[in-house]
Design a protein around this motif. Structure first.
Motif, PDB file in Angstrom:
ATOM      1  N   ARG A 198     -10.727  13.146   8.565  1.00 36.54           N
ATOM      2  CA  ARG A 198      -9.452  13.756   8.953  1.00 36.54           C
ATOM      3  C   ARG A 198      -8.259  12.834   8.761  1.00 36.54           C
ATOM      4  O   ARG A 198      -7.114  13.285   8.778  1.00 36.54           O
ATOM      5  CB  ARG A 198      -9.514  14.189  10.424  1.00 36.54           C
ATOM      6  N   VAL A 199      -8.498  11.539   8.648  1.00 33.70           N
ATOM      7  CA  VAL A 199      -7.416  10.563   8.506  1.00 33.70           C
ATOM      8  C   VAL A 199      -7.708   9.701   7.281  1.00 33.70           C
ATOM      9  O   VAL A 199      -8.857   9.609   6.834  1.00 33.70           O
ATOM     10  CB  VAL A 199      -7.274   9.683   9.762  1.00 33.70           C
ATOM     11  N   PRO A 200      -6.669   9.058   6.712  1.00 36.46           N
ATOM     12  CA  PRO A 200      -6.887   8.258   5.501  1.00 36.46           C
ATOM     13  C   PRO A 200      -7.894   7.134   5.680  1.00 36.46           C
ATOM     14  O   PRO A 200      -8.695   6.868   4.795  1.00 36.46           O
ATOM     15  CB  PRO A 200      -5.488   7.717   5.189  1.00 36.46           C
ATOM     16  N   VAL A 201      -7.846   6.437   6.833  1.00 37.92           N
ATOM     17  CA  VAL A 201      -8.800   5.365   7.110  1.00 37.92           C
ATOM     18  C   VAL A 201      -9.512   5.695   8.414  1.00 37.92           C
ATOM     19  O   VAL A 201      -8.868   5.801   9.460  1.00 37.92           O
ATOM     20  CB  VAL A 201      -8.105   3.993   7.223  1.00 37.92           C
ATOM     21  N   PRO A 202     -10.829   5.911   8.383  1.00 40.97           N
ATOM     22  CA  PRO A 202     -11.546   6.259   9.620  1.00 40.97           C
ATOM     23  C   PRO A 202     -11.310   5.224  10.713  1.00 40.97           C
ATOM     24  O   PRO A 202     -11.315   4.018  10.472  1.00 40.97           O
ATOM     25  CB  PRO A 202     -13.010   6.270   9.164  1.00 40.97           C
ATOM     26  N   GLY A 203     -11.085   5.727  11.925  1.00 42.96           N
ATOM     27  CA  GLY A 203     -10.865   4.851  13.056  1.00 42.96           C
ATOM     28  C   GLY A 203      -9.413   4.514  13.304  1.00 42.96           C
ATOM     29  O   GLY A 203      -9.068   3.941  14.339  1.00 42.96           O
ATOM     30  N   LEU A 204      -8.547   4.854  12.360  1.00 45.14           N
ATOM     31  CA  LEU A 204      -7.118   4.615  12.524  1.00 45.14           C
ATOM     32  C   LEU A 204      -6.373   5.934  12.440  1.00 45.14           C
ATOM     33  O   LEU A 204      -6.910   6.943  11.989  1.00 45.14           O
ATOM     34  CB  LEU A 204      -6.606   3.638  11.463  1.00 45.14           C
ATOM     35  N   GLY A 205      -5.138   5.932  12.846  1.00 42.40           N
ATOM     36  CA  GLY A 205      -4.327   7.144  12.814  1.00 42.40           C
ATOM     37  C   GLY A 205      -3.509   7.224  11.545  1.00 42.40           C
ATOM     38  O   GLY A 205      -3.890   6.699  10.496  1.00 42.40           O
ATOM     39  N   VAL A 206      -2.340   7.837  11.664  1.00 44.19           N
ATOM     40  CA  VAL A 206      -1.515   8.069  10.488  1.00 44.19           C
ATOM     41  C   VAL A 206      -0.873   6.791   9.973  1.00 44.19           C
ATOM     42  O   VAL A 206      -0.264   6.794   8.899  1.00 44.19           O
ATOM     43  CB  VAL A 206      -0.406   9.108  10.776  1.00 44.19           C
ATOM     44  N   GLU A 207      -0.999   5.668  10.707  1.00 40.55           N
ATOM     45  CA  GLU A 207      -0.355   4.433  10.258  1.00 40.55           C
ATOM     46  C   GLU A 207      -0.884   3.944   8.924  1.00 40.55           C
ATOM     47  O   GLU A 207      -0.271   3.090   8.279  1.00 40.55           O
ATOM     48  CB  GLU A 207      -0.498   3.318  11.301  1.00 40.55           C
ATOM     49  N   THR A 208      -2.037   4.471   8.479  1.00 41.76           N
ATOM     50  CA  THR A 208      -2.548   4.107   7.155  1.00 41.76           C
ATOM     51  C   THR A 208      -2.267   5.197   6.137  1.00 41.76           C
ATOM     52  O   THR A 208      -2.793   5.159   5.027  1.00 41.76           O
ATOM     53  CB  THR A 208      -4.058   3.860   7.226  1.00 41.76           C
ATOM     54  N   GLY A 209      -1.467   6.153   6.511  1.00 45.57           N
ATOM     55  CA  GLY A 209      -1.139   7.243   5.611  1.00 45.57           C
ATOM     56  C   GLY A 209      -0.062   6.858   4.610  1.00 45.57           C
ATOM     57  O   GLY A 209       0.252   5.687   4.397  1.00 45.57           O
ATOM     58  N   SER A 210       0.546   7.860   4.024  1.00 42.61           N
ATOM     59  CA  SER A 210       1.516   7.663   2.948  1.00 42.61           C
ATOM     60  C   SER A 210       2.916   7.496   3.502  1.00 42.61           C
ATOM     61  O   SER A 210       3.291   8.094   4.520  1.00 42.61           O
ATOM     62  CB  SER A 210       1.479   8.860   2.003  1.00 42.61           C
ATOM     63  N   SER A 211       3.722   6.689   2.804  1.00 51.10           N
ATOM     64  CA  SER A 211       5.127   6.555   3.183  1.00 51.10           C
ATOM     65  C   SER A 211       5.972   7.660   2.572  1.00 51.10           C
ATOM     66  O   SER A 211       7.171   7.739   2.850  1.00 51.10           O
ATOM     67  CB  SER A 211       5.667   5.187   2.762  1.00 51.10           C
ATOM     68  N   ALA A 212       5.374   8.487   1.725  1.00 49.68           N
ATOM     69  CA  ALA A 212       6.068   9.690   1.265  1.00 49.68           C
ATOM     70  C   ALA A 212       5.790  10.783   2.289  1.00 49.68           C
ATOM     71  O   ALA A 212       4.695  11.329   2.359  1.00 49.68           O
ATOM     72  CB  ALA A 212       5.576  10.110  -0.114  1.00 49.68           C
ATOM     73  N   GLY A 247       4.691   2.702  11.193  1.00 48.91           N
ATOM     74  CA  GLY A 247       3.422   3.333  10.849  1.00 48.91           C
ATOM     75  C   GLY A 247       3.266   4.713  11.449  1.00 48.91           C
ATOM     76  O   GLY A 247       2.592   5.582  10.887  1.00 48.91           O
ATOM     77  N   ALA A 248       3.895   4.938  12.600  1.00 49.11           N
ATOM     78  CA  ALA A 248       3.778   6.244  13.256  1.00 49.11           C
ATOM     79  C   ALA A 248       4.467   7.348  12.468  1.00 49.11           C
ATOM     80  O   ALA A 248       4.229   8.533  12.723  1.00 49.11           O
ATOM     81  CB  ALA A 248       4.367   6.171  14.660  1.00 49.11           C
ATOM     82  N   ASN A 249       5.343   6.970  11.522  1.00 47.91           N
ATOM     83  CA  ASN A 249       6.061   7.969  10.741  1.00 47.91           C
ATOM     84  C   ASN A 249       5.361   8.322   9.436  1.00 47.91           C
ATOM     85  O   ASN A 249       5.843   9.181   8.690  1.00 47.91           O
ATOM     86  CB  ASN A 249       7.476   7.463  10.415  1.00 47.91           C
ATOM     87  N   ARG A 250       4.242   7.678   9.138  1.00 48.77           N
ATOM     88  CA  ARG A 250       3.545   7.949   7.879  1.00 48.77           C
ATOM     89  C   ARG A 250       2.900   9.338   7.901  1.00 48.77           C
ATOM     90  O   ARG A 250       2.770   9.965   8.942  1.00 48.77           O
ATOM     91  CB  ARG A 250       2.493   6.870   7.596  1.00 48.77           C
ATOM     92  N   TYR A 251       2.480   9.765   6.707  1.00 51.80           N
ATOM     93  CA  TYR A 251       1.970  11.128   6.532  1.00 51.80           C
ATOM     94  C   TYR A 251       0.458  11.093   6.349  1.00 51.80           C
ATOM     95  O   TYR A 251      -0.075  10.317   5.541  1.00 51.80           O
ATOM     96  CB  TYR A 251       2.635  11.770   5.315  1.00 51.80           C
ATOM     97  N   ASN A 252      -0.230  11.949   7.065  1.00 52.59           N
ATOM     98  CA  ASN A 252      -1.683  12.061   6.960  1.00 52.59           C
ATOM     99  C   ASN A 252      -2.022  13.018   5.813  1.00 52.59           C
ATOM    100  O   ASN A 252      -2.088  14.227   5.987  1.00 52.59           O
ATOM    101  CB  ASN A 252      -2.278  12.569   8.271  1.00 52.59           C
ATOM    102  N   PHE A 253      -2.232  12.439   4.633  1.00 53.34           N
ATOM    103  CA  PHE A 253      -2.548  13.251   3.459  1.00 53.34           C
ATOM    104  C   PHE A 253      -4.003  13.692   3.421  1.00 53.34           C
ATOM    105  O   PHE A 253      -4.360  14.610   2.676  1.00 53.34           O
ATOM    106  CB  PHE A 253      -2.226  12.471   2.179  1.00 53.34           C
ATOM    107  N   ALA A 254      -4.863  13.066   4.233  1.00 56.15           N
ATOM    108  CA  ALA A 254      -6.301  13.340   4.148  1.00 56.15           C
ATOM    109  C   ALA A 254      -6.643  14.769   4.535  1.00 56.15           C
ATOM    110  O   ALA A 254      -7.627  15.335   4.040  1.00 56.15           O
ATOM    111  CB  ALA A 254      -7.064  12.360   5.032  1.00 56.15           C
ATOM    112  N   GLU A 255      -5.874  15.372   5.434  1.00 51.32           N
ATOM    113  CA  GLU A 255      -6.215  16.707   5.936  1.00 51.32           C
ATOM    114  C   GLU A 255      -6.239  17.757   4.842  1.00 51.32           C
ATOM    115  O   GLU A 255      -6.894  18.789   4.980  1.00 51.32           O
ATOM    116  CB  GLU A 255      -5.211  17.118   7.011  1.00 51.32           C
ATOM    117  N   GLN A 256      -5.513  17.522   3.759  1.00 52.34           N
ATOM    118  CA  GLN A 256      -5.427  18.520   2.694  1.00 52.34           C
ATOM    119  C   GLN A 256      -6.535  18.371   1.654  1.00 52.34           C
ATOM    120  O   GLN A 256      -6.664  19.220   0.776  1.00 52.34           O
ATOM    121  CB  GLN A 256      -4.062  18.413   1.999  1.00 52.34           C
ATOM    122  N   ASN A 257      -7.307  17.287   1.737  1.00 57.36           N
ATOM    123  CA  ASN A 257      -8.355  17.062   0.744  1.00 57.36           C
ATOM    124  C   ASN A 257      -9.571  17.943   1.001  1.00 57.36           C
ATOM    125  O   ASN A 257      -9.677  18.619   2.026  1.00 57.36           O
ATOM    126  CB  ASN A 257      -8.787  15.591   0.758  1.00 57.36           C
TER     127      ASN A 257
END
Length: 961
Positions: free
Chosen positions: A231-245, A304-314
């Motif tokens: 559900r998230v880009p890096v398991p165990g972390l939140g959206v802080e590892t997501g995209s800056s776009a 990091g809290a403002n990053r985008y969770n792109f994983a949900e769409q995969n």
């Protein structure tokens, strides 16, 4: 699964075979030799998957079946959501989105030769390049009688690209009556529904046989958001590892004056120069400003809290519909001559999906596209909240990065349609000369793959460039509408989308035409038996092209410009194979045979090459066989590898010169990073870095040496006794060595070596922006120094006597990889090795498949155990804070060993010719794969493990009439 370990007087399968007369034995044809003699069936190790073996897996794709073999390596399958950022291969030959490939001995799918009834199958068409591997999803599983897998080098017998081995798919032929099969399956979470329908009909007479088959498979998707792991880009972390776009946008600029959102910062690490204002800002999460935003009041610092969770769409499992029609007709003119014709049509419709496409604009865009890196957002643009030009041009550029994700345009959808057409015809027969019989055949085959990929949800970067620029220029451009990049989600209107979002259509095609002629028999009687031979001629012509959409060719696509690829070449080959008995039955055993083979290949692109093969087969006793082979091979670069144009692969890389996206400090040598133009304190905007891949016309063929040695033991004391009907034990050692392997240096290795050495060999293709980020990274194919791998196959097969409890059979197959070393041409040690996960692929030190099958009257059952040993990986810098990273200091992470259990139960009803009802569960214990922190997609290695939350239930009904 059974193994061809036939010994004289012993059956090759796990159960006793019916007696066969001498004429039938003399005409046996088996993968691994061209000589039609049953006595040399076991000359080389050949693994055979029977129809029963295949049905016991519950799978509906040939690719999925062979990827579960212990000797198979990482390869594409429908668990790879392989379009989007992952859409192009690091090999420069395209990614076959929706395809299923086979890798043997971890040497890559392009080094495995796929045959259908002994004839070559065409390479895949991916609509993203001209691939070098075969798409097994172009062959319906329903038409398969068995699959024979040869896991040693066979270039001398079958051609240059059989370096890692051969997969020979044998189609159904002698079939009498009809068969209808219905398949249904679903994951325990209620998704991934699978529906299938197969129909077969055959008719035999004294002189002819006809087989017709129809197959349909419909696989529904499984989305990443529906499994906790993905559900998230890096398991165990939140959206802080997501995209800056992000939908709200990330804006890195240098304005004229400082503010709370843009404090004074020393951006160049030079104490003699003054600090300047530096903005790294966004609008508040969840906010949008339909009437425009104001600077600086409506902006906040980007974190990091403002990053985008792109994983949900995969997707974890991509949808695929496959429809195939196959037929073959064989006619015996007399006892010595027969002719055949066969034809196939297969259509694959598959879909990949990725998150809404990100827009990266500015000096640090990193896309390699000049339209995104040479850009000005005009102060006159009605949506520019800053009141001044944001520009990358001139003496004082102030636009470092705009990262905006237009969620208004929806996710990226990649739809593939792949049509495969195949027709083959031939005449074969035998003739006698004296008391010897000779066998001959002449064959022709034409095979074509055509693919079209339609991409919705991507963007025209040239139109974006115009739409954010001078409104007067936009007004003078037909169709242009000024674009709002700053207003937050919902503020990009349909009119704006119509101007910037095209439908992109790419096409590719591959053709293969083959002509072969073969002759085999006994030449003369030698001192220990007849000298047998096979000889033949083969002609092949390859043609392929890749035609990207016009906006991609023009460089307007939001990514790297990609040009059309087109090429062709032909091959003339002649081979000879000899089998010479050296010793007949006596004090040295039952027999000792020497096999010799050689093939001369003349490529229109590279000239001629000779490849030999040598083998010894020592039948020490009826129950014990020793064998060894040595072979040389070479593989000429494919059309895509030679002529493929530049394309983009977005890879998970950690820049040693930059602070990671989660704040981990830079690890590279500070002085070297400064020499590369990286200011202190610079941060990596995204963990995905765009890498340019592509073909190389200066490539040379790769050469190979293969060696195997082993034994087969079928002890008499375990045959026909109360506790055992038959017991077989087989051990094989293998070693493959490649020189000049066609492969790109590992991108992370290239980047690390660049920072460590500043050597132009590594740094020449890497450029950086004025703020330190990578804005172009060239990673083209080269002739790598060498790849060496070795290991052991250890297999057991045990058939128990039939009792009142029924009959049990046990098989246990194991592969141990003891060596895998890859070294670049300049001595660069590549990261792949046994027990290591890297680049979305793994080389387990031990893989094991064990199965227990049972049959009693109308009931059947099986229990299959699949084991994969533990591995390690290097955590990406963005994943060091994940609780799954075992050692953040060293960056090491352990992927625990995993064992899957599959169960199946069947019942036979005597209705018509038989109704078989079968139900099963794969991954009974619902084991999740180990978390992979370096993998590009979904937090696990999709080519090695079952999907997370992957308990799969299926039901099959098979009616024969």
């Amino acid at each position: 699964m059974s193994l061809l370990v036939a010994l004289p007087g012993l059956a090759a399968a796990q159960e006793a075979a019916p007696a066969r007369d001498a004429t039938t034995l003399d005409t046996v044809q088996v993968t691994g030799t061209r000589i039609k003699k049953a006595e040399i069936e076991s000359q080389v190790p050949v693994q055979t998957l029977t129809r029963d073996d295949i049905e016991r897996t519950g799978l509906t794709s040939i690719g999925d079946v062979v990827q579960e073999l212990t000797g198979a390596g990482s390869a594409l399958n429908t668990k790879f959501n392989s379009s989007g950022n992952f859409g192009f291969s690091p090999n420069g030959d395209g990614v076959g989105a929706g395809s299923a490939q086979v890798d043997l001995r971890h040497l890559g799918p392009k080094r495995v030769l796929v045959l259908v009834d002994g004839m070559r199958w065409v390479n895949e068409s991916s609509a993203s390049g001209v691939g070098a591997a075969t798409d097994l999803n172009t062959i319906p599983l329903a038409i398969v009688e068995r699959i024979e897998v040869l896991e040693d080098g066979a270039s001398s017998l079958y051609g240059s690209d059989a370096i890692a081995g051969v997969v020979n798919i044998i189609t159904r032929r002698n079939f009498d009556g009809g068969q209808i099969t219905l398949n249904y399956g679903q994951y325990g979470e209620g998704d991934g529904e699978l529906k299938g329908f197969d129909a077969a009909w055959g008719y035999n007479t004294d002189r002819a046989n006809l087989f017709l088959g129809l197959s349909y498979v419909d696989q529904d998707p499984v989305f990443s958001r529906d499994r906790e792991l993905s559900r998230v880009p890096v398991p165990g972390l939140g959206v802080e590892t997501g995209s800056s776009a992000t939908p709200n946008g990330r804006f890195i600029i240098t304005p004229a004056t400082a503010s709370t959102a843009c404090p004074l910062t020393d951006t160049d690490d030079d104490p003699s120069t003054p600090s300047i204002p530096f903005c790294n800002i966004t609008t508040p999460n969840g906010s949008s400003f339909p009437n425009g935003v104001r600077y600086p009041q409506d902006f906040i610092r980007f974190t990091g809290a403002n990053r985008y969770n792109f994983a949900e769409q995969n997707m974890l499992l991509t949808p695929s519909k496959r429809t195939g029609v196959f037929g073959q007709f064989r006619y015996h003119f007399n006892d010595n001559v027969q002719a055949y014709v066969k034809a196939l049509y297969n259509r694959r419709e598959s879909v990949n999906q990725a998150a809404p496409e990100p827009l990266f604009l500015g000096l640090d865009a990193g896309t390699g596209n000049p339209w995104s890196e040479h850009i000005t957002v005009s102060r006159l643009n009605p949506y520019n909240p800053f009141g001044f030009d944001l520009t990358t041009e001139g003496a004082n550029p102030n636009l470092v990065l705009i990262g905006r994700r237009p969620v208004e345009g929806g996710p990226r959808i990649f739809e593939q349609e792949v049509d495969t057409k195949y027709i083959a015809a031939g005449v074969e027969g035998s003739f006698d000369v004296g008391d010897r019989t000779y066998f001959w055949d002449v064959n022709f085959a034409s095979n074509k793959n055509e693919a079209e990929q339609t991409n919705r949800g991507s963007y025209n970067i040239r139109n974006i460039n115009i739409a954010v620029g001078d409104p007067a220029v936009c007004a003078a451009t037909p169709g242009c509408v000024p674009l709002n990049l700053f207003g937050g989600p919902g503020t990009i209107t349909p009119a704006m989308l119509q101007w910037i979002s095209p439908i992109v259509r790419d096409r590719s095609e591959q053709k293969l035409q083959t002509f072969t002629a073969n002759l085999s028999g006994d030449l003369f009687e030698a001192w220990a038996g007849p000298l047998s031979f096979a000889a033949g001629y083969e002609y092949r012509k390859y043609e392929g092209f890749y035609s990207p959409d016009p906006i991609t060719v023009a460089g307007y696509y939001n990514g790297t410009q990609s040009l059309p690829t087109q090429g062709e070449y032909d091959v003339n080959e002649a081979y000879v194979e000899l089998n010479l008995p050296l010793i007949k039955e006596g004090s040295f055993g039952k027999s000792l045979d020497l096999s010799l083979a050689g093939r001369y290949s003349d490529y229109s692109t590279f000239g001629g090459q000779f490849t030999p093969k040598y083998g010894l087969r020592w039948q020490v006793a009826d129950e014990f066989l020793l064998r060894t082979t040595y072979a040389e091979g070479f593989r000429a670069p494919s059309i895509g590898e030679l002529f493929g144009s530049a394309s983009r692969a977005d890879l998970q890389l950690s820049d040693p010169c930059l602070i990671s996206i989660t704040g981990s400090p830079a690890t590279g040598n500070r002085a070297n990073c400064a020499a590369l133009g990286v200011p202190a304190g610079a941060t990596q905007a995204n963990s995905q870095i765009s890498v340019q891949t592509g073909g190389n016309p200066d490539l040379e063929p790769e050469t190979a040496r293969s060696f195997t040695a082993g034994f087969v033991y079928s002890p008499a004391w375990a045959a026909g006794v109360p506790w055992s009907d038959k017991f077989d034990f087989e051990v094989t050692f293998y070693r493959h060595s490649l020189e000049g392997a066609v492969q790109a240096i590992d991108a992370q290795t290239q980047l690390n070596l660049c920072v460590q050495t500043l050597d132009p060999t590594y740094c020449g293709g890497i450029t950086r922006s004025s703020v330190g980020g990578i804005n172009s990274f060239e990673n083209k194919l080269t002739n790598l120094g060498s790849i060496k791998t070795s290991g052991w196959d250890v297999d057991f097969f045990w058939t128990l006597p039939e009792t009142s409890l029924g009959q049990f059979k046990v098989s246990w197959q194991n592969t141990f990889v003891t060596q895998y070393d890859a070294v670049g041409a300049a001595g660069q040690v590549q990261p792949r090795r046994p027990g290591v996960e890297v680049n979305d692929s793994a080389i387990p030190e031990w893989t094991s498949n064990a199965s227990l099958s049972w049959k009693r009257n109308a009931w059947t059952a099986s229990w299959t155990i699949r084991h994969i040993s533990d591995m390690t990986e290097i955590c990406q810098a963005s994943a060091l804070d994940s609780p799954y990273c075992d050692n953040p200091v060293t960056g090491d992470n352990k992927l625990d060993a995993i064992t899957y259990h599959d169960l199946q139960v069947g019942y036979h009803i005597d209705w018509l010719k038989g109704l078989q009802i079968t139900g099963g569960v794969n991954n009974v214990a619902d084991k999740d794969p180990p978390v992979c922190l370096s993998c590009s997609l979904n937090g696990y290695d999709a080519s090695t493990y079952d999907i997370p939350g992957g308990r799969f239930f299926y039901l099959r009904a098979d009616l024969r009439f």
